[in-house]
Design an enzyme around this catalytic site. Structure first.
Site, PDB file in Angstrom:
ATOM      1  N   ASN A   9       0.863  -1.179   0.000  1.00 58.57           N
ATOM      2  CA  ASN A   9       0.000   0.000   0.000  1.00 58.57           C
ATOM      3  C   ASN A   9       0.903   1.234   0.000  1.00 58.57           C
ATOM      4  OD1 ASN A   9      -1.807   2.042   0.494  1.00 58.57           O
ATOM      5  ND2 ASN A   9      -2.372   1.351   2.550  1.00 58.57           N
ATOM      6  N   TRP A  10       0.974   1.860  -1.152  1.00 56.74           N
ATOM      7  CA  TRP A  10       1.899   3.004  -1.280  1.00 56.74           C
ATOM      8  C   TRP A  10       1.367   4.263  -0.606  1.00 56.74           C
ATOM      9  CZ3 TRP A  10       3.666   2.765  -7.177  1.00 56.74           C
ATOM     10  CH2 TRP A  10       4.284   1.519  -7.393  1.00 56.74           C
ATOM     11  N   LYS A  11       0.102   4.238  -0.229  1.00 55.55           N
ATOM     12  CA  LYS A  11      -0.542   5.404   0.398  1.00 55.55           C
ATOM     13  C   LYS A  11      -0.353   6.650  -0.481  1.00 55.55           C
ATOM     14  CE  LYS A  11      -0.093   3.153   4.825  1.00 55.55           C
ATOM     15  NZ  LYS A  11       0.044   3.206   6.269  1.00 55.55           N
ATOM     16  N   HIS A  96      -9.272   1.042   5.114  1.00 50.63           N
ATOM     17  CA  HIS A  96      -8.007   1.263   5.802  1.00 50.63           C
ATOM     18  C   HIS A  96      -8.239   2.179   7.003  1.00 50.63           C
ATOM     19  CE1 HIS A  96      -3.906   2.433   6.665  1.00 50.63           C
ATOM     20  NE2 HIS A  96      -3.534   1.363   5.997  1.00 50.63           N
ATOM     21  N   GLU A  98      -6.687   4.593   8.037  1.00 50.97           N
ATOM     22  CA  GLU A  98      -6.513   6.018   7.715  1.00 50.97           C
ATOM     23  C   GLU A  98      -7.775   6.584   7.076  1.00 50.97           C
ATOM     24  OE1 GLU A  98      -2.857   5.416   5.584  1.00 50.97           O
ATOM     25  OE2 GLU A  98      -1.892   4.878   7.477  1.00 50.97           O
ATOM     26  N   GLU A 168      -4.811  -4.806  10.712  1.00 49.40           N
ATOM     27  CA  GLU A 168      -3.805  -3.762  10.887  1.00 49.40           C
ATOM     28  C   GLU A 168      -4.078  -3.015  12.191  1.00 49.40           C
ATOM     29  OE1 GLU A 168      -2.028  -2.739   6.730  1.00 49.40           O
ATOM     30  OE2 GLU A 168      -3.582  -1.285   7.235  1.00 49.40           O
ATOM     31  N   GLY A 174       3.013   2.488  10.772  1.00 52.41           N
ATOM     32  CA  GLY A 174       3.961   3.586  10.592  1.00 52.41           C
ATOM     33  C   GLY A 174       4.669   4.006  11.865  1.00 52.41           C
ATOM     34  N   SER A 214       4.012  -1.890  10.343  1.00 47.43           N
ATOM     35  CA  SER A 214       5.467  -1.944  10.541  1.00 47.43           C
ATOM     36  C   SER A 214       6.056  -3.314  10.203  1.00 47.43           C
ATOM     37  CB  SER A 214       5.835  -1.527  11.971  1.00 47.43           C
ATOM     38  OG  SER A 214       5.424  -0.189  12.205  1.00 47.43           O
ATOM     39  N   GLY A 235       3.131  -1.034   4.241  1.00 47.65           N
ATOM     40  CA  GLY A 235       3.122   0.396   3.967  1.00 47.65           C
ATOM     41  C   GLY A 235       4.523   0.879   3.619  1.00 47.65           C
ATOM     42  N   GLY A 236       5.199   1.467   4.585  1.00 47.03           N
ATOM     43  CA  GLY A 236       6.512   2.083   4.359  1.00 47.03           C
ATOM     44  C   GLY A 236       7.497   1.203   3.614  1.00 47.03           C
TER      45      GLY A 236
HETATM   46  P1  13P Z   1       3.362   0.538   7.650  1.00 46.70           P
HETATM   47  O1  13P Z   1       3.897  -0.743   7.070  1.00 46.70           O
HETATM   48  O2  13P Z   1       4.029   1.757   7.148  1.00 46.70           O
HETATM   49  O3  13P Z   1       3.291   0.465   9.159  1.00 46.70           O
HETATM   50  O4  13P Z   1       1.841   0.650   7.145  1.00 46.70           O
HETATM   51  C1  13P Z   1       1.008  -0.439   7.229  1.00 46.70           C
HETATM   52  C2  13P Z   1      -0.238  -0.121   6.502  1.00 46.70           C
HETATM   53  O5  13P Z   1      -1.013   0.726   6.912  1.00 46.70           O
HETATM   54  C3  13P Z   1      -0.505  -0.836   5.244  1.00 46.70           C
HETATM   55  O6  13P Z   1      -1.785  -0.583   4.781  1.00 46.70           O
END
Ligand code: 13P
Length: 251
Positions: A9-11, A96, A98, A168, A174, A214, A235-236
């Site tokens: 997920n590149w956000k 998600h 977010e 998640e 993050g 993470s 994510g990251g």
């Molecule tokens: P991180 O891997 O950056 O913690 O993010 C996880 C995430 O929200 C994937 O959708």
């Protein structure tokens, strides 16, 4: 069928050019990833058409990060499921944390989105997870159970075949604070039990449940070794092809 999946997920990161370069790097390294491990990338909307071109003929699937809860029409700024399909997407992430936290998405709204996505032929990666307060209050099982029921109990056993769940925990996203493999496993096991109550054990056993928060090459192996963890929503670490592929090599 239950699958092994690593999804990135590149956000809201990368320009189109950076996203295309990242997708190319992922495709190049995807040859190292064994059969039976599926890779998916979820770039921003603006990148989908260009990234679809890069992914053509590769084993890497394409997902959106969200979709509209309406089919079409006067909904300025929204992106419909038909648009996603026509851009080359096979999947969309929905719910998600977010989206839930910053854009007020509710379980009821997510039911509408999942309905549209499935009817358009998209696979859905539905996210669930408790926040820090809920975890500290010992309510994590309850919160995740409720989210799972509130959205997925509106669908049929057949439709569950097109739905992947991503657990998640919000406090792990993050933050660098990964859930321990045991913490993640007990929630995944709980989700599977909730699914079994409604859809039967076979559907529960066939559902792919990913962990996100993470996740990185250094902790993926232990997480993926758990019986109910079928991969990751990253994510990251998905913004670097080496890390993303490193995670996919951790099964
Ligand atoms: P991180 O891997 O950056 O913690 O993010 C996880 C995430 O929200 C994937 O959708």
């Amino acid at each position: 069928m239950r699958k092994k999946i690593v999804a990135g997920n590149w956000k809201m990161n990368t320009t189109v050019a950076e996203g295309v370069a990242l997708a190319k790097a992922v495709v190049e390294r995807s040859a190292e990833v064994p059969e039976g491990v599926d890779l998916i990338v979820a770039p921003p909307f603006t990148h989908l058409v260009s990234v679809a071109e890069v992914l053509k003929g590769s084993k890497v699937g394409l997902s959106a990060q969200n979709c509209a809860n309406k089919a079409k029409g006067a909904y300025t700024g929204e992106v419909s499921v038909d648009m996603l399909v026509s851009a080359g997407c096979g999947w969309t992430i929905l719910g998600h944390s977010e989206r839930r936290q910053y854009y007020g998405e509710t379980d009821a709204l997510l039911v509408e989105k999942v309905r549209l996505a499935l009817d358009a032929g998209l696979g859905v990666i539905l996210c669930v997870g408790e926040n820090l307060d809920e975890r500290e209050a010992g309510r994590h099982f309850e919160v995740v159970t409720e989210q799972t029921k509130a959205v997925l109990f509106n669908f049929t056993a057949e439709e569950m075949a097109k739905i992947v769940i991503a657990y998640e925990p919000v406090w792990a996203i993050g933050t660098g604070k990964t859930a321990t493999a045991a913490q993640a496993e007990e929630i995944h096991e709980c989700i599977r039990k909730v699914l079994a109550q409604k859809f039967g054990q076979a559907v529960a056993d066939d559902t792919t449940i990913l962990y996100g928060g993470s996740c990185k090459p250094s902790n993926a192996k232990e997480l993926f070794a758990q019986p109910d963890i079928d991969g990751g929503l990253i994510g990251g670490a998905a913004l670097k092809a080496d890390d993303f592929i490193g995670i996919a090599l951790s099964f």
